[in-house]
Scaffold this motif. Structure first.
Motif, PDB file in Angstrom:
ATOM      1  N   ASP A 122       4.782   0.524  13.298  1.00  0.00           N
ATOM      2  CA  ASP A 122       4.409  -0.527  12.344  1.00  0.00           C
ATOM      3  C   ASP A 122       3.423  -1.529  12.934  1.00  0.00           C
ATOM      4  O   ASP A 122       3.107  -2.530  12.303  1.00  0.00           O
ATOM      5  N   ARG A 123       2.906  -1.239  14.140  1.00  0.00           N
ATOM      6  CA  ARG A 123       1.923  -2.136  14.755  1.00  0.00           C
ATOM      7  C   ARG A 123       0.787  -1.302  15.322  1.00  0.00           C
ATOM      8  O   ARG A 123       1.013  -0.260  15.941  1.00  0.00           O
ATOM      9  N   ARG A 266       0.757 -11.753   3.003  1.00  0.00           N
ATOM     10  CA  ARG A 266       1.993 -10.992   2.847  1.00  0.00           C
ATOM     11  C   ARG A 266       1.896  -9.998   1.693  1.00  0.00           C
ATOM     12  O   ARG A 266       2.340  -8.860   1.798  1.00  0.00           O
ATOM     13  N   ALA A 269      -0.311  -6.246   1.666  1.00  0.00           N
ATOM     14  CA  ALA A 269       0.379  -5.088   2.238  1.00  0.00           C
ATOM     15  C   ALA A 269       1.562  -4.673   1.371  1.00  0.00           C
ATOM     16  O   ALA A 269       1.794  -3.477   1.150  1.00  0.00           O
ATOM     17  N   GLU A 301      -3.635  -9.722   9.703  1.00  0.00           N
ATOM     18  CA  GLU A 301      -2.197  -9.677   9.417  1.00  0.00           C
ATOM     19  C   GLU A 301      -1.869  -8.554   8.446  1.00  0.00           C
ATOM     20  O   GLU A 301      -0.833  -7.892   8.564  1.00  0.00           O
ATOM     21  N   THR A 302      -2.739  -8.328   7.471  1.00  0.00           N
ATOM     22  CA  THR A 302      -2.515  -7.256   6.509  1.00  0.00           C
ATOM     23  C   THR A 302      -2.500  -5.903   7.195  1.00  0.00           C
ATOM     24  O   THR A 302      -1.605  -5.082   6.963  1.00  0.00           O
ATOM     25  N   GLN A 304      -1.774  -5.140  10.203  1.00  0.00           N
ATOM     26  CA  GLN A 304      -0.582  -4.952  11.030  1.00  0.00           C
ATOM     27  C   GLN A 304       0.682  -4.718  10.200  1.00  0.00           C
ATOM     28  O   GLN A 304       1.690  -4.253  10.726  1.00  0.00           O
ATOM     29  N   GLN A 305       0.630  -5.025   8.919  1.00  0.00           N
ATOM     30  CA  GLN A 305       1.794  -4.803   8.057  1.00  0.00           C
ATOM     31  C   GLN A 305       1.737  -3.472   7.309  1.00  0.00           C
ATOM     32  O   GLN A 305       2.718  -3.056   6.708  1.00  0.00           O
ATOM     33  N   HIS A 307       1.625   0.549   6.658  1.00  0.00           N
ATOM     34  CA  HIS A 307       2.233   1.721   7.287  1.00  0.00           C
ATOM     35  C   HIS A 307       1.464   2.993   6.941  1.00  0.00           C
ATOM     36  O   HIS A 307       1.974   4.095   7.156  1.00  0.00           O
TER      37      HIS A 307
END
Length: 325
Positions: A122-123, A266, A269, A301-302, A304-305, A307
């Motif tokens: 997930d990262r 938030r 993603a 940030e998107t 990294q969120q 999958h």
């Protein structure tokens, strides 16, 4: 049409479990009838190695590693090139610098790689993020174990144009380019195209904490006005896209439009996940002349969120801040 690739660079960071990214790269190259090159980008031996070896032994060790890597890649290319021609090269040094130097020198228009295997699923790792920030061409990162056949392609657009005039034009062109790339992927994959925009008026955490008070009716009216503004901007993009496509292509695509009120860092993603995204296409740099600036952190940030696979697009005119070797 932007989004059609001609010279693809597939990057391997090691010799383990690379078949899935090679399969995806061949699939994309075939679809685009593009030239495909594989780069095995390896880190140099650490500087401390020379402290524990005589200099000639150190150099011999690097030479042996290089020879073994060349041999491994040559054997693999014989297998991978069964029904599509692939060139190959091994490099030593800082991988992302080697990759970007090769992109610039040889005019590659897409870099595709597997997400760094040393990081949780997930990262994404540091090499991935460096490429998203600084590689001048689109970067396509594939996740481990992901299905090569995409069914849902999401274009994440930032339709907020409340910025200085010189920046608005860059953002509009970037949105158009994101939409073109996502459309091209959807057409080649026979996938569903979904366009996502998340907007925020007053940050929800500020409202929840009671830092400011607002008139609820006025807020609802403002949200309705913003939603309509973004609908209009999206319609303008689709109108421009339709002019570039063959007749009836938009009727075939039937793109799904999703405009959501929420916190972009938030909700982009989360919305992509709810739409079953197999790949998300988004802009990773929104301002020219600011090296590595990545949309105020929203894109970073998107990414990294997410999958799923990610395709990161730079604005027209972007120049890498990396010093080319």
């Amino acid at each position: 049409m932007s989004g059609h690739f001609k010279n693809i660079l597939c990057v391997l960071s090691d010799t383990h479990d690379q078949d899935e990214v090679i399969e995806q790269a061949i699939h994309i190259a075939k679809s685009h009838q593009a030239k495909l090159t594989v780069l095995l980008a390896l880190e140099s031996l650490p500087p401390t190695a020379s402290m524990v070896m005589e200099s000639f032994t150190y150099l011999e060790s690097e030479r042996n590693i290089g020879s073994a890597a060349e041999s491994w890649l040559s054997d693999k290319l014989n297998n991978w090139s069964g029904d599509y021609p692939i060139a190959g090269k091994v490099s030593f040094g800082h991988p992302f610098i080697k990759i970007i130097s090769k992109v610039v020198k040889e005019s590659h228009d897409l870099v595709i790689k597997l997400s760094d295997s040393d990081f949780p699923p997930d990262r994404l790792g540091s090499e991935d993020m460096r490429l998203f920030r600084k590689c001048p061409c689109p970067v396509w990162v594939v996740r481990h174990g992901q299905n090569r056949k995409y069914q849902s392609v999401v274009a994440a657009l930032d339709l907020n144009y409340h910025y200085p005039a010189h920046e608005i034009s860059v953002r509009k062109k970037l949105n158009m380019d994101i939409l073109r790339h996502a459309t091209h992927i959807a057409l080649l994959e026979f996938a569903q195209l979904k366009v996502v925009h998340v907007f925020d008026s007053v940050p929800q955490h500020i409202l929840r904490e009671g830092f400011i008070s607002v008139d609820e009716d006025a807020l609802d009216s403002d949200l309705t006005a913003i939603h309509q503004e973004r609908e209009n901007e999206l319609e303008s993009l689709f109108s421009e896209l339709e002019k570039e496509l063959e007749p009836e292509v938009m009727d075939y695509l039937k793109p799904q439009r999703v405009i959501v009120h929420g916190y972009p860092r938030r909700e982009i993603a989360a919305t992509a996940a709810s739409l079953g995204a197999d790949v998300v296409v988004l802009g990773t740099v929104a301002r020219l002349g600011v090296p590595g600036f990545i949309m105020g952190g929203t894109a970073e940030e998107t990414i990294q969120q997410l999958h799923c696979a990610v395709v990161g697009i730079k604005p027209e005119g972007f120049e890498t801040p990396v010093e080319i070797e």
